[in-house]
Design an enzyme around this catalytic site. Structure first.
Site, mmCIF file in Angstrom:
data_model
loop_
_atom_site.group_PDB
_atom_site.id
_atom_site.type_symbol
_atom_site.label_atom_id
_atom_site.label_comp_id
_atom_site.label_asym_id
_atom_site.label_seq_id
_atom_site.Cartn_x
_atom_site.Cartn_y
_atom_site.Cartn_z
ATOM 1 N N GLY A 11 1.409 7.545 -7.319
ATOM 2 C CA GLY A 11 1.995 6.261 -7.435
ATOM 3 C C GLY A 11 1.159 5.319 -8.221
ATOM 4 O O GLY A 11 0.928 3.879 -7.716
ATOM 5 N N VAL A 16 -0.148 -0.784 -4.825
ATOM 6 C CA VAL A 16 -1.063 -0.352 -3.988
ATOM 7 C C VAL A 16 -1.795 0.745 -4.979
ATOM 8 O O VAL A 16 -2.930 0.429 -5.047
ATOM 9 C CB VAL A 16 -0.589 0.314 -2.594
ATOM 10 C CG1 VAL A 16 -1.990 1.202 -2.194
ATOM 11 C CG2 VAL A 16 -0.179 -0.454 -1.688
ATOM 12 N N SER A 108 2.546 2.504 7.054
ATOM 13 C CA SER A 108 2.821 1.050 7.092
ATOM 14 C C SER A 108 2.838 0.501 8.514
ATOM 15 O O SER A 108 3.442 1.400 9.467
ATOM 16 C CB SER A 108 4.313 0.835 6.423
ATOM 17 O OG SER A 108 4.980 -0.189 6.996
ATOM 18 N N SER A 109 2.753 -0.590 8.773
ATOM 19 C CA SER A 109 2.641 -1.223 10.069
ATOM 20 C C SER A 109 4.142 -1.119 10.883
ATOM 21 O O SER A 109 4.251 -1.312 11.938
ATOM 22 C CB SER A 109 2.158 -2.670 10.202
ATOM 23 O OG SER A 109 2.848 -3.441 9.262
ATOM 24 N N CYS A 110 5.043 -0.725 9.860
ATOM 25 C CA CYS A 110 6.310 -0.671 10.514
ATOM 26 C C CYS A 110 6.630 0.475 11.408
ATOM 27 O O CYS A 110 7.637 0.651 12.001
ATOM 28 C CB CYS A 110 7.560 -0.749 9.343
ATOM 29 S SG CYS A 110 7.658 0.751 8.520
ATOM 30 N N TYR A 137 12.784 4.176 7.310
ATOM 31 C CA TYR A 137 11.684 4.331 6.665
ATOM 32 C C TYR A 137 10.554 4.574 7.509
ATOM 33 O O TYR A 137 9.541 5.410 7.305
ATOM 34 C CB TYR A 137 11.508 3.144 6.055
ATOM 35 C CG TYR A 137 10.301 2.733 5.102
ATOM 36 C CD1 TYR A 137 9.803 3.294 3.806
ATOM 37 C CD2 TYR A 137 9.214 1.858 5.627
ATOM 38 C CE1 TYR A 137 8.708 3.100 3.345
ATOM 39 C CE2 TYR A 137 8.206 1.387 5.041
ATOM 40 C CZ TYR A 137 7.985 2.059 3.650
ATOM 41 O OH TYR A 137 6.692 1.576 3.020
ATOM 42 N N LYS A 141 7.592 7.530 7.629
ATOM 43 C CA LYS A 141 6.164 7.163 7.771
ATOM 44 C C LYS A 141 5.407 7.891 9.029
ATOM 45 O O LYS A 141 4.238 8.378 8.908
ATOM 46 C CB LYS A 141 5.772 5.801 7.812
ATOM 47 C CG LYS A 141 6.092 5.145 6.349
ATOM 48 C CD LYS A 141 5.331 5.706 5.231
ATOM 49 C CE LYS A 141 5.566 4.969 3.859
ATOM 50 N NZ LYS A 141 4.683 5.601 2.893
ATOM 51 N N PRO A 164 -1.359 0.004 6.380
ATOM 52 C CA PRO A 164 -1.666 -1.487 5.868
ATOM 53 C C PRO A 164 -0.280 -2.315 6.631
ATOM 54 O O PRO A 164 0.682 -1.773 6.884
ATOM 55 C CB PRO A 164 -1.374 -1.390 4.475
ATOM 56 C CG PRO A 164 -1.228 -0.091 4.324
ATOM 57 C CD PRO A 164 -0.718 0.620 5.358
ATOM 58 N N THR A 165 -0.896 -3.474 6.660
ATOM 59 C CA THR A 165 0.233 -4.636 7.124
ATOM 60 C C THR A 165 1.023 -5.068 5.949
ATOM 61 O O THR A 165 0.978 -4.394 4.696
ATOM 62 C CB THR A 165 -0.699 -5.852 7.664
ATOM 63 O OG1 THR A 165 0.292 -6.778 8.109
ATOM 64 C CG2 THR A 165 -1.463 -6.470 6.786
ATOM 65 N N LEU A 167 1.596 -6.288 2.349
ATOM 66 C CA LEU A 167 0.740 -6.364 1.315
ATOM 67 C C LEU A 167 1.485 -7.334 0.009
ATOM 68 O O LEU A 167 2.490 -7.459 -0.153
ATOM 69 C CB LEU A 167 0.306 -5.148 0.573
ATOM 70 C CG LEU A 167 -0.135 -4.041 1.637
ATOM 71 C CD1 LEU A 167 -0.044 -2.669 1.103
ATOM 72 C CD2 LEU A 167 -1.668 -4.238 1.926
ATOM 73 N N HIS A 180 9.873 -7.417 -0.870
ATOM 74 C CA HIS A 180 9.260 -8.090 0.486
ATOM 75 C C HIS A 180 9.495 -9.607 0.743
ATOM 76 O O HIS A 180 9.513 -10.219 -0.493
ATOM 77 C CB HIS A 180 8.038 -7.435 0.651
ATOM 78 C CG HIS A 180 7.957 -5.917 0.798
ATOM 79 N ND1 HIS A 180 7.304 -4.884 -0.036
ATOM 80 C CD2 HIS A 180 8.203 -5.247 1.944
ATOM 81 C CE1 HIS A 180 7.338 -3.950 0.522
ATOM 82 N NE2 HIS A 180 7.954 -3.773 1.573
HETATM 83 N N1 LIG Z 1 4.109 -3.324 -0.097
HETATM 84 C C1 LIG Z 1 3.767 -3.311 0.980
HETATM 85 O O1 LIG Z 1 3.863 -4.622 1.432
HETATM 86 C C2 LIG Z 1 3.245 -2.246 1.906
HETATM 87 C C3 LIG Z 1 2.818 -2.567 3.169
HETATM 88 C C4 LIG Z 1 2.357 -1.736 3.901
HETATM 89 C C5 LIG Z 1 2.245 -0.051 3.592
HETATM 90 N N2 LIG Z 1 2.959 -0.087 2.068
HETATM 91 C C6 LIG Z 1 2.597 1.466 1.583
HETATM 92 O O2 LIG Z 1 1.712 1.376 0.601
HETATM 93 C C7 LIG Z 1 2.139 2.459 -0.284
HETATM 94 C C8 LIG Z 1 2.572 2.158 -1.866
HETATM 95 O O3 LIG Z 1 3.584 1.111 -1.525
HETATM 96 P P1 LIG Z 1 3.519 -0.131 -2.865
HETATM 97 O O4 LIG Z 1 3.735 -1.515 -2.322
HETATM 98 O O5 LIG Z 1 2.445 0.074 -3.884
HETATM 99 O O6 LIG Z 1 4.819 0.323 -3.431
HETATM 100 P P2 LIG Z 1 5.501 0.323 -5.179
HETATM 101 O O7 LIG Z 1 4.786 -0.810 -5.792
HETATM 102 O O8 LIG Z 1 6.963 0.518 -5.124
HETATM 103 O O9 LIG Z 1 4.602 1.563 -5.707
HETATM 104 C C9 LIG Z 1 5.101 3.019 -5.209
HETATM 105 C C10 LIG Z 1 5.220 3.779 -6.382
HETATM 106 O O10 LIG Z 1 5.507 5.152 -6.287
HETATM 107 C C11 LIG Z 1 6.214 5.687 -7.339
HETATM 108 N N3 LIG Z 1 7.036 6.586 -6.894
HETATM 109 C C12 LIG Z 1 8.291 6.398 -5.941
HETATM 110 N N4 LIG Z 1 9.026 7.429 -5.916
HETATM 111 C C13 LIG Z 1 8.258 8.497 -6.715
HETATM 112 C C14 LIG Z 1 8.576 9.800 -7.410
HETATM 113 N N5 LIG Z 1 9.755 10.380 -6.780
HETATM 114 N N6 LIG Z 1 7.849 10.441 -8.092
HETATM 115 C C15 LIG Z 1 6.783 9.680 -8.603
HETATM 116 N N7 LIG Z 1 6.392 8.446 -8.263
HETATM 117 C C16 LIG Z 1 7.349 7.792 -7.406
HETATM 118 C C17 LIG Z 1 6.821 4.337 -7.890
HETATM 119 O O11 LIG Z 1 7.095 4.564 -9.113
HETATM 120 P P3 LIG Z 1 8.483 3.882 -9.866
HETATM 121 O O12 LIG Z 1 7.619 2.275 -10.059
HETATM 122 O O13 LIG Z 1 8.540 4.492 -10.953
HETATM 123 O O14 LIG Z 1 9.545 3.668 -8.908
HETATM 124 C C18 LIG Z 1 5.774 3.254 -7.754
HETATM 125 O O15 LIG Z 1 5.000 3.260 -8.954
HETATM 126 C C19 LIG Z 1 3.839 3.040 0.388
HETATM 127 O O16 LIG Z 1 3.260 4.179 1.021
HETATM 128 C C20 LIG Z 1 4.099 1.762 1.261
HETATM 129 O O17 LIG Z 1 4.508 2.347 2.322
HETATM 130 C C21 LIG Z 1 2.867 -1.278 1.180
#
Ligand SMILES: NC(=O)c1ccc[n+]([C@@H]2O[C@H](COP(=O)([O-])OP(=O)(O)OC[C@H]3O[C@@H](n4cnc5c(N)ncnc54)[C@H](OP(=O)(O)O)[C@@H]3O)[C@@H](O)[C@H]2O)c1
Length: 308
Positions: A11, A16, A108-110, A137, A141, A164-165, A167, A180
């Site tokens: 990812g 992240v 995730s904190s959810c 979701y 997780k 994480p909370t 982000l 978000h």
């Molecule tokens: N954002 C928040 O507020 C938050 C809070 C708590 C925890 N988290 C956790 O942090 C992690 C990353 O989140 P993020 O905010 O960085 O999300 P993000 O920006 O959407 O990044 C997720 C990445 O995963 C890639 N991906 C999704 N499906 C895929 C697949 N089938 N094959 C290959 N790549 C794939 C996406 O690619 P594409 O861009 O091409 O879709 C994207 O680059 C997650 O586990 C999330 O639960 C995030």
């Protein structure tokens, strides 16, 4: 982790994943495997097996996931549970099969109950019902956390989980349909400022939320990869929360919007309060460095430069 270890960031184009890449590159790690969708679909079991066989990673940061805000989580539950289960199952399983030394799973904190005692300690997992808007979701997780624990217990595989909370930061998703709350607010205030319109937000603004800048989270990932080898998942947040109304005022001031704000009280607020207890991760020597004001300012600059 040595400077030339083969480190997979699954990812790597996401918010992240790209922050973890920035963090590791700034520290001089030279052998990063940036797992992006253009190279590999992590939902496909066969392809993931071939990918691990070819890339031979020694360490894995699992930051690939299907991620979205309250509306996306509510409307696309089947996609959220299926894709997240597939991605994390494939990566955890192949990491073990191909002898990865350590894996960090991002949850995730959810995962915590809707009415968890605040601040939320790690031991409150599975002690009550989940918030219904994102339960699909959250179940995926929780399964990831349990899978890491099961592989550790049965096979001695060093898999840890970080929760994480909320982000925010560079590379955030600013699409109003899927984003978000914080990036959605930046976008709506910006649009209202430019178009001289009134931004409309879900709920009544009373819900309390915690926000962590993604660069602070990336450092938390790094610290945990080095210093945490526990079975229990570990929280990452600031330990401080604000109401959505207070958040709106900070963003309004950063954007320079001076008009009214409308609240759609027919829409859900989500969990009333959500702030993490971060004693455990702070005991490892990590703490957030970027204030909410400072983080929103730089995120708004990023937004204007990329989408403005
Ligand atoms: N954002 C928040 O507020 C938050 C809070 C708590 C925890 N988290 C956790 O942090 C992690 C990353 O989140 P993020 O905010 O960085 O999300 P993000 O920006 O959407 O990044 C997720 C990445 O995963 C890639 N991906 C999704 N499906 C895929 C697949 N089938 N094959 C290959 N790549 C794939 C996406 O690619 P594409 O861009 O091409 O879709 C994207 O680059 C997650 O586990 C999330 O639960 C995030």
């Amino acid at each position: 982790m040595k400077k030339d270890s083969r480190i997979l960031i699954a990812g790597a184009n996401g918010m992240v994943g790209s922050a973890i890449v920035r963090n590791l590159e700034s520290k001089g790690y030279t052998n990063l495997i940036k797992g992006t969708r253009s190279d590999i679909d992590f939902t496909n079991q066969e392809d993931v097996e071939k990918y691990f066989c070819l890339m031979e990673p020694e360490y894995v940061f699992l930051a690939a996931a299907k991620v979205g805000g309250i509306m996306a989580n509510k409307n696309y539950k089947a996609d959220f549970i299926t894709e997240n289960l597939q991605i994390q199952t494939n990566i955890i399983q192949q990491s073990y099969n191909f002898g990865v030394k350590k894996l960090l799973f991002l949850g995730s904190s959810c995962i915590y109950p809707k009415f968890a005692n605040q601040p939320i300690t790690e031991d409150q997992l599975m002690t009550g019902s989940l918030e219904s808007t994102n339960d699909a979701y959250a179940i995926a997780k929780i399964t990831g956390v349990k899978m890491c624990q099961a592989y550790r217990e049965q096979y001695g595989f060093n898999a840890i989980s970080l929760m994480p909370t909320n982000l925010y930061g560079p590379n955030d998703n600013f699409n109003p349909e899927t984003s978000h709350v914080l990036p959605a607010m930046i976008r709506k205030f910006h649009d209202a400022h430019v178009n001289d319109s009134i931004p409309l937000f879900w709920g009544d603004g009373s819900a309390m939320r915690e926000f962590l800048h993604v660069d602070d989270l990336a450092e938390a990932c790094y610290v945990c990869m080095h210093h945490y080898n526990g079975e229990e998942h570990i929280n990452a947040g600031t330990g401080e929360d604000v109401t959505i109304k207070v958040l709106a005022n900070i963003i309004r001031n950063v954007v320079g919007y001076v008009g009214d704000i409308a609240w759609d009280t027919t829409k859900p607020n989500g969990t009333p309060r959500k702030v993490l207890n971060v004693d455990k991760i702070k005991a490892l020597g990590w703490e957030p460095k970027i204030s909410l004001q400072e983080g929103i300012q730089s995120t708004y600059e990023y937004f204007v430069n990329h989408y403005g």
